[in-house]
Design a protein around this motif. Sequence first.
Motif, PDB file in Angstrom:
ATOM      1  N   HIS A  14       0.835  -1.159  -0.120  1.00  0.00           N
ATOM      2  CA  HIS A  14      -0.019   0.129  -0.095  1.00  0.00           C
ATOM      3  C   HIS A  14       0.880   1.197   0.037  1.00  0.00           C
ATOM      4  N   PHE A  15       1.774   1.380   0.784  1.00  0.00           N
ATOM      5  CA  PHE A  15       2.789   2.477   0.729  1.00  0.00           C
ATOM      6  C   PHE A  15       3.659   2.630  -0.259  1.00  0.00           C
ATOM      7  N   GLU A  16       4.212   1.538  -0.704  1.00  0.00           N
ATOM      8  CA  GLU A  16       4.966   1.534  -1.790  1.00  0.00           C
ATOM      9  C   GLU A  16       4.391   1.959  -3.181  1.00  0.00           C
ATOM     10  N   LYS A  17       3.212   1.577  -3.267  1.00  0.00           N
ATOM     11  CA  LYS A  17       2.263   1.935  -4.367  1.00  0.00           C
ATOM     12  C   LYS A  17       2.515   3.446  -4.471  1.00  0.00           C
ATOM     13  N   ALA A  18       2.399   4.334  -3.583  1.00  0.00           N
ATOM     14  CA  ALA A  18       2.457   5.679  -3.592  1.00  0.00           C
ATOM     15  C   ALA A  18       3.746   6.273  -3.334  1.00  0.00           C
ATOM     16  N   LEU A  19       4.619   5.487  -2.779  1.00  0.00           N
ATOM     17  CA  LEU A  19       5.959   6.053  -2.515  1.00  0.00           C
ATOM     18  C   LEU A  19       7.149   5.561  -2.871  1.00  0.00           C
ATOM     19  N   GLY A  20       7.264   4.396  -3.699  1.00  0.00           N
ATOM     20  CA  GLY A  20       8.117   3.841  -4.230  1.00  0.00           C
ATOM     21  C   GLY A  20       8.729   2.727  -3.159  1.00  0.00           C
ATOM     22  N   SER A 123      15.421  24.113  14.214  1.00  0.00           N
ATOM     23  CA  SER A 123      13.909  24.258  13.713  1.00  0.00           C
ATOM     24  C   SER A 123      13.122  24.860  14.711  1.00  0.00           C
ATOM     25  N   GLU A 124      12.367  25.929  14.414  1.00  0.00           N
ATOM     26  CA  GLU A 124      11.200  26.454  15.148  1.00  0.00           C
ATOM     27  C   GLU A 124      10.269  25.592  15.351  1.00  0.00           C
ATOM     28  N   LEU A 125       9.906  24.306  14.740  1.00  0.00           N
ATOM     29  CA  LEU A 125       8.889  23.585  14.951  1.00  0.00           C
ATOM     30  C   LEU A 125       8.983  22.416  16.291  1.00  0.00           C
ATOM     31  N   THR A 126       7.912  22.498  17.096  1.00  0.00           N
ATOM     32  CA  THR A 126       7.915  21.891  18.327  1.00  0.00           C
ATOM     33  C   THR A 126       7.189  21.028  18.746  1.00  0.00           C
ATOM     34  N   ALA A 127       6.234  20.559  17.724  1.00  0.00           N
ATOM     35  CA  ALA A 127       4.979  19.574  17.898  1.00  0.00           C
ATOM     36  C   ALA A 127       4.807  18.903  16.737  1.00  0.00           C
ATOM     37  N   LEU A 128       3.886  17.935  16.896  1.00  0.00           N
ATOM     38  CA  LEU A 128       3.211  17.209  15.714  1.00  0.00           C
ATOM     39  C   LEU A 128       1.986  17.151  15.665  1.00  0.00           C
ATOM     40  N   TYR A 129       1.455  17.711  14.333  1.00  0.00           N
ATOM     41  CA  TYR A 129      -0.238  17.566  14.360  1.00  0.00           C
ATOM     42  C   TYR A 129      -0.665  16.232  13.610  1.00  0.00           C
ATOM     43  N   VAL A 130      -1.847  15.911  13.971  1.00  0.00           N
ATOM     44  CA  VAL A 130      -2.219  14.582  13.462  1.00  0.00           C
ATOM     45  C   VAL A 130      -3.282  14.819  12.430  1.00  0.00           C
ATOM     46  N   THR A 131      -3.049  14.391  11.097  1.00  0.00           N
ATOM     47  CA  THR A 131      -4.150  14.720  10.085  1.00  0.00           C
ATOM     48  C   THR A 131      -4.063  13.381   8.956  1.00  0.00           C
ATOM     49  N   MET A 132      -4.901  13.809   7.968  1.00  0.00           N
ATOM     50  CA  MET A 132      -4.980  12.745   6.833  1.00  0.00           C
ATOM     51  C   MET A 132      -3.860  13.130   5.807  1.00  0.00           C
ATOM     52  N   PRO A 133      -3.512  12.240   5.140  1.00  0.00           N
ATOM     53  CA  PRO A 133      -2.258  12.397   4.233  1.00  0.00           C
ATOM     54  C   PRO A 133      -2.950  13.054   3.102  1.00  0.00           C
ATOM     55  N   VAL A 134      -3.039  14.609   2.961  1.00  0.00           N
ATOM     56  CA  VAL A 134      -4.125  14.972   2.040  1.00  0.00           C
ATOM     57  C   VAL A 134      -2.831  15.396   0.799  1.00  0.00           C
ATOM     58  N   TYR A 135      -1.692  15.331   0.791  1.00  0.00           N
ATOM     59  CA  TYR A 135      -0.807  15.394  -0.383  1.00  0.00           C
ATOM     60  C   TYR A 135      -1.089  14.194  -1.247  1.00  0.00           C
ATOM     61  N   PHE A 136      -1.798  13.090  -1.034  1.00  0.00           N
ATOM     62  CA  PHE A 136      -1.858  11.978  -1.637  1.00  0.00           C
ATOM     63  C   PHE A 136      -3.506  11.592  -1.997  1.00  0.00           C
ATOM     64  N   PRO A 137      -3.988  10.804  -2.978  1.00  0.00           N
ATOM     65  CA  PRO A 137      -5.060  10.434  -3.433  1.00  0.00           C
ATOM     66  C   PRO A 137      -5.963  10.059  -1.902  1.00  0.00           C
ATOM     67  N   ASP A 138      -7.060  10.168  -1.886  1.00  0.00           N
ATOM     68  CA  ASP A 138      -7.945   9.561  -0.762  1.00  0.00           C
ATOM     69  C   ASP A 138      -7.543   8.082  -0.446  1.00  0.00           C
ATOM     70  N   GLU A 139      -7.410   7.283  -1.416  1.00  0.00           N
ATOM     71  CA  GLU A 139      -7.353   6.096  -0.980  1.00  0.00           C
ATOM     72  C   GLU A 139      -6.014   5.726  -0.158  1.00  0.00           C
ATOM     73  N   PHE A 140      -5.133   6.625  -0.033  1.00  0.00           N
ATOM     74  CA  PHE A 140      -3.838   6.514   0.516  1.00  0.00           C
ATOM     75  C   PHE A 140      -4.174   6.425   2.092  1.00  0.00           C
ATOM     76  N   ALA A 141      -5.177   6.707   2.430  1.00  0.00           N
ATOM     77  CA  ALA A 141      -5.294   7.074   3.766  1.00  0.00           C
ATOM     78  C   ALA A 141      -5.809   6.171   4.633  1.00  0.00           C
ATOM     79  N   THR A 142      -6.306   4.843   3.972  1.00  0.00           N
ATOM     80  CA  THR A 142      -6.755   3.764   4.607  1.00  0.00           C
ATOM     81  C   THR A 142      -6.383   2.513   3.644  1.00  0.00           C
ATOM     82  N   PHE A 143      -5.812   1.320   4.578  1.00  0.00           N
ATOM     83  CA  PHE A 143      -5.588   0.175   3.907  1.00  0.00           C
ATOM     84  C   PHE A 143      -6.468  -0.858   4.579  1.00  0.00           C
ATOM     85  N   THR A 144      -7.134  -1.437   3.583  1.00  0.00           N
ATOM     86  CA  THR A 144      -8.187  -2.527   3.940  1.00  0.00           C
ATOM     87  C   THR A 144      -7.767  -4.084   3.675  1.00  0.00           C
ATOM     88  N   GLY A 145      -7.362  -4.681   4.606  1.00  0.00           N
ATOM     89  CA  GLY A 145      -6.974  -6.019   4.673  1.00  0.00           C
ATOM     90  C   GLY A 145      -7.832  -7.005   5.073  1.00  0.00           C
TER      91      GLY A 145
END
Length: 195
Positions: A14-20, A123-145
């Motif tokens: 699933h990951f390799e399909k989008a990311l090599g 870096s001035e960045l000090t935290a991590l924000y959780v979201t959906m991977p919007v830089y990719f097609p919608d189907e990347f956000a979920t794997f169904t096995g």
Amino acid sequence: MRDSDSDAAGIVEHFEKALGPITLGWALDSDGTKMPFQIVRFARGSDDNSVGFATIGLSRYALSSPVSGREIRQELFMLAPKSQAPDTVVSLLLQVGSAALGRGRPLLRGDVIGPAGSIAPGSELTALYVTMPVYFPDEFATFTGSEGSVVVAWLVPISTPEADFVALRGWDAFEADLAQKDPDLVDFYRESVTS
């Protein structure tokens, strides 16, 4: 609850399909102790200057949502500049994934981890924000096995003022602000969009 070997292989595909293909992998922490899940780096990211990193095996553990009570299986995902030292990203993913396992609670959209120290030297960045991977097609956000769905949770580095914005105004307002200002969310050294 543990997923089958076929689901683990399916998640990698699933990951390799989008990311090599996977180019690097980590199964031991800096002390040589076996990690509860693997972390991998892929050949590509969201553009020519970035690469993706992800946990593999975190989804073996079903975590209970404090909001819905539902069991959620997930893998964590980050994008980083190609020039970023991999150990920085691996450390972040290991810390956050291990904390989620320790609490028995998945990371949900809008969650903020931190603020703490800089995510990378200088870096001035000090935290991590959780979201959906919007830089990719919608189907990347979920794997169904065979064991059900696995959510891909994107960890985006943010600043302390941005974390404060999420706490005060909510994640939907923050994401609307990001959409309007369109910062490079891959850049570990970007300027804060709020002050």
